[in-house]
Design an enzyme around this catalytic site. Structure first.
Site, PDB file in Angstrom:
ATOM      1  N   HIS A 136      11.595  -9.623   9.393  1.00  0.00           N
ATOM      2  CA  HIS A 136      10.602  -9.980  10.395  1.00  0.00           C
ATOM      3  C   HIS A 136      11.285 -10.693  11.565  1.00  0.00           C
ATOM      4  O   HIS A 136      12.502 -10.784  11.632  1.00  0.00           O
ATOM      5  CB  HIS A 136       9.507 -10.831   9.760  1.00  0.00           C
ATOM      6  CG  HIS A 136       8.604 -10.041   8.856  1.00  0.00           C
ATOM      7  ND1 HIS A 136       7.243 -10.132   8.884  1.00  0.00           N
ATOM      8  CD2 HIS A 136       8.878  -9.115   7.894  1.00  0.00           C
ATOM      9  CE1 HIS A 136       6.709  -9.315   7.989  1.00  0.00           C
ATOM     10  NE2 HIS A 136       7.696  -8.700   7.369  1.00  0.00           N
ATOM     11  N   ALA A 159      -6.172   6.184 -22.330  1.00  0.00           N
ATOM     12  CA  ALA A 159      -7.618   5.956 -22.299  1.00  0.00           C
ATOM     13  C   ALA A 159      -8.148   5.637 -23.692  1.00  0.00           C
ATOM     14  O   ALA A 159      -8.918   4.682 -23.871  1.00  0.00           O
ATOM     15  CB  ALA A 159      -8.329   7.184 -21.724  1.00  0.00           C
TER      16      ALA A 159
END
Length: 686
Positions: free
Chosen positions: A186, A403
């Site tokens: 940055h 699942a």
């Protein structure tokens, strides 16, 4: 169960003996242990501010015992550093009430809270927010974020310094415990890097000059918040500087007296490849890849050093603290997997911590963990599973993929009697195939954690049990959950008898010779796993994709970059934009016919073997056979399901004996997270 029991004395013993649970002080802030979560852009902001959902995500970690949560990854301080991935706007006073509520929420649990402040510089976008030009020390473009910035003037420098000071003042007003600025990649870090900063004024040239902007920003911050407020910097080692220069620059910053800590990261973040190997290492990287770099840095400075980069397990974290490699250890993604990991450690239940498997699903799905459906959804989906207030039911789950395992786990936690039937010799379903990739073996943690939980819960797991409707009804269930997965979708392909599905190819040994053509019609992992496996076996491989690039369904979390690198290294030839229409046998070889998606031209490619990935179709035999005997005809009340309201069906009667549901790929072909999320939502209200 005795396995879960612990006493107060046990808990005190853990606290005394574990270095992770020793307190640590930074100025006036006393942290109750050594485990923190570092700043990241969660994607949960609303209207540029951290509102209820954002705060609850962090509060769950506080409930779980964490010492400090750092938030607001890349929180912007000024108007020409716009939000490009749902950051917090720290450049306006309207943020303060939200921060005040946030800090009070965290402090109620004894957890410290700090914010990250930044100006993105050249990483910003001229096409977001106010549509202002990106700015940087010099007009040097970043490869990843692509903006071409203009060089900052002295007026720009003064303005941005003021922005940082004002944002810091808002942090203090809000009751936060401290803040950090962000250097790596940055604007602050851009001034440090000689490849980005080519200025010839007092902000460029020598290392001392390149540190000047950071120092002036922190002088203004200190002026606004005072000497007692904790202020640090997220500092990148070897981001445009070598290690020795990184240490020299850190020494300049340290000697200023403006900083209270270094939060150390490693490497560059200006390319997609660097981001997933250096700053945010994915499953393709080893555990804690930059810990030793951070430890070497700590030896050269006096200030406290934090570090987070794929430190996913408590054993590694404990080593880092006990050996003095770090002062505080960041377990950020590990807390997405299990925000209660500190509490479990304190209670002597470290073995129950849900592991972070490094899938990086959280990078592109609002912090959602690939196998914790509650993370990021705390406002409507609790992490804990309560016991059912109703009578114990007998739940039969058919299929032990992700699942089915999740359904069995949650049903057992609800207090129901659970029988889990699995046709194969191992639980795991298609995850077992995913783990065949050279770099994705950790995905098995999704399965193993659930198997361990089911063992503790006493669930009746029956492997090698290919169950039909009679087998299921013979168990006299109250609820049946079908999680039988899917089968490869090849029957509609002309000449499918001349090729293998990816599933079949991965369950067999690679052919002993010849060329292999692998077709990817989904943009998921499976075809790439198969191409890699055949290439590693010495076969010449051509990978053909329907899409214009690899990994269109991998969620933008970096896996596509990993595959591009791996397949390039292996010499796999890749062709794009081709739709497979048929496969035929020609002179002992296979001819695959394609249509080019862009031009409509027909193209034929030959190989000795053709492997095809077109996704899966649900396996519905058991489900279809059971529907006539179910009280709900095998259907969900979708409105209730979506709202988190329990399903409500008539009591069993003549010919109607149980509730019946299907989940995961037995419902429709989706990813691991969707399957687990579906199972969790269904069973936590049963």
């Amino acid at each position: 169960m005795q396995l879960f029991a612990h006493s107060v004395d046990d808990e005190k013993s853990v606290r005394r003996q574990d270095p992770l649970l020793t307190p640590f002080a930074i100025k006036r802030v006393i942290l109750k242990n050594r485990i923190i979560s570092t700043s990241h852009a969660s994607g949960l902001t609303e209207g540029d501010f951290p509102q209820e959902r954002y705060q609850r995500y962090h509060e769950e970690k506080a409930i779980g015992g964490i010492a400090m949560s750092m938030f607001g990854g890349s929180s912007n301080v000024g108007i020409d550093s716009p939000s490009v991935f749902r950051q917090i706007n720290m450049g306006v006073d309207e943020v303060v009430p939200h921060l005040q509520q946030f800090s009070a929420r965290m402090h109620a649990h004894g957890t410290a809270l700090m914010c990250q402040l930044t100006h993105m510089g050249r990483r910003g976008s001229p096409y977001e927010g106010a549509w202002l030009p990106a700015i940087a020390p010099s007009a040097r473009r970043e490869t990843l974020h692509r903006s071409i910035p203009r060089e900052m003037t002295e007026r720009d420098i003064h303005r941005v310094i003021r922005y940082f000071g004002q944002a810091a003042s808002r942090c203090r007003q809000a009751g936060l415990d401290g803040l950090e600025t962000l250097a790596g990649g940055h604007l602050l870090g851009q001034f440090l890097s000689p490849s980005v900063n080519v200025r010839t004024d007092r902000y460029g040239g020598s290392l001392e000059n390149r540190c000047r902007f950071i120092l002036r920003v922190h002088e203004e911050i200190r002026k606004q918040v005072g000497e007692d407020f904790v202020v640090g910097i997220r500092y990148a080692i070897e981001d445009g500087l070598d290690f020795e220069e990184s240490v020299r620059a850190a020494g300049i910053l340290e000697r200023s007296g403006l900083f209270d800590f270094f939060n150390v990261v490693y490497g560059r973040m200006d390319t997609a490849q660097a981001l997933i190997t250096d700053n945010m290492p994915t499953m393709s990287m080893p555990s804690s890849p930059w810990l030793q770099k951070a430890a070497a840095f700590k030896k050269e400075v006096r200030l406290p050093v934090f570090h987070a980069a794929k430190i996913a397990d408590l054993a590694t974290a404990r080593y880092a603290i006990s050996e003095g490699l770090l002062d505080l250890v960041g377990m950020t993604r590990a807390h997405m997997a299990d925000p209660h990991l500190v509490r479990k450690l304190m209670e002597g239940r470290e073995h129950e911590v849900r592991p972070c498997v490094g899938a990086s699903f959280c990078r592109s799905h609002e912090t959602a963990c690939i196998h914790n459906p509650s993370t990021g959804r705390e406002t409507w989906l609790p992490h804990e599973v309560d016991r059912s207030p109703g009578p114990c039911r007998k739940v039969v789950v058919v299929g032990a993929g992700p699942a089915g395992l999740e359904a069995a786990r949650v049903a057992a936690l609800r207090g129901h009697e659970v029988v889990l039937l699995e046709a194969g010799s191992r639980p795991g379903g298609q995850v077992l195939l995913a783990a065949l990739a050279s770099w994705r073996k950790d995905i098995l943690g999704v399965i193993q954690w659930r198997v361990d939980a089911l063992t503790r819960l006493g669930v009746d797991i029956r492997l090698n049990s290919y169950a039909d409707a009679a087998d299921v009804t013979g168990l006299e269930p109250d609820t049946v959950i079908v999680a039988t997965g899917g089968i490869p979708w090849l029957d509609e392909l002309e000449g499918h008898e001349h090729c293998l599905s990816v599933v079949d190819a991965l369950t067999q040994q690679p052919p002993s010779g010849g060329e292999v053509l692998v077709y990817d019609g989904t943009g998921r992992h499976n075809a790439y796993v198969c191409a890699e496996r055949h290439a590693l076996a010495g076969r010449q491989v051509t990978l053909v994709t329907l899409d214009g690039q690899l990994g269109m369904e991998l969620g933008g979390r970096g896996d596509d970059i990993v595959w591009r690198r791996k397949l390039t290294e292996l010499g796999v030839h890749v062709r794009h934009d081709l739709r497979l229409i048929s496969v035929s046998a020609v002179s002992g070889r296979r001819r695959a016919a394609f249509v080019h998606e862009l031009t409509g031209a027909t193209i034929a490619l030959e190989a000795d073997h053709v492997v095809v990935e077109l996704g899966v179709l649900p396996v519905c035999d058991v489900y279809d056979d059971l529907k006539p005997a179910s009280v709900n005809d095998g259907e969900l009340d979708l409105d209730k399901f979506a709202k988190g309201v329990p399903q409500a069906w008539p009591a069993a009667g003549p010919g109607k004996r149980f509730e019946l549901y299907r989940i995961g790929d037995a419902h429709a072909s989706r990813d691991i997270h969707a399957s687990i999320y579906e199972a969790f939502r269904l069973c936590r209200l049963s």
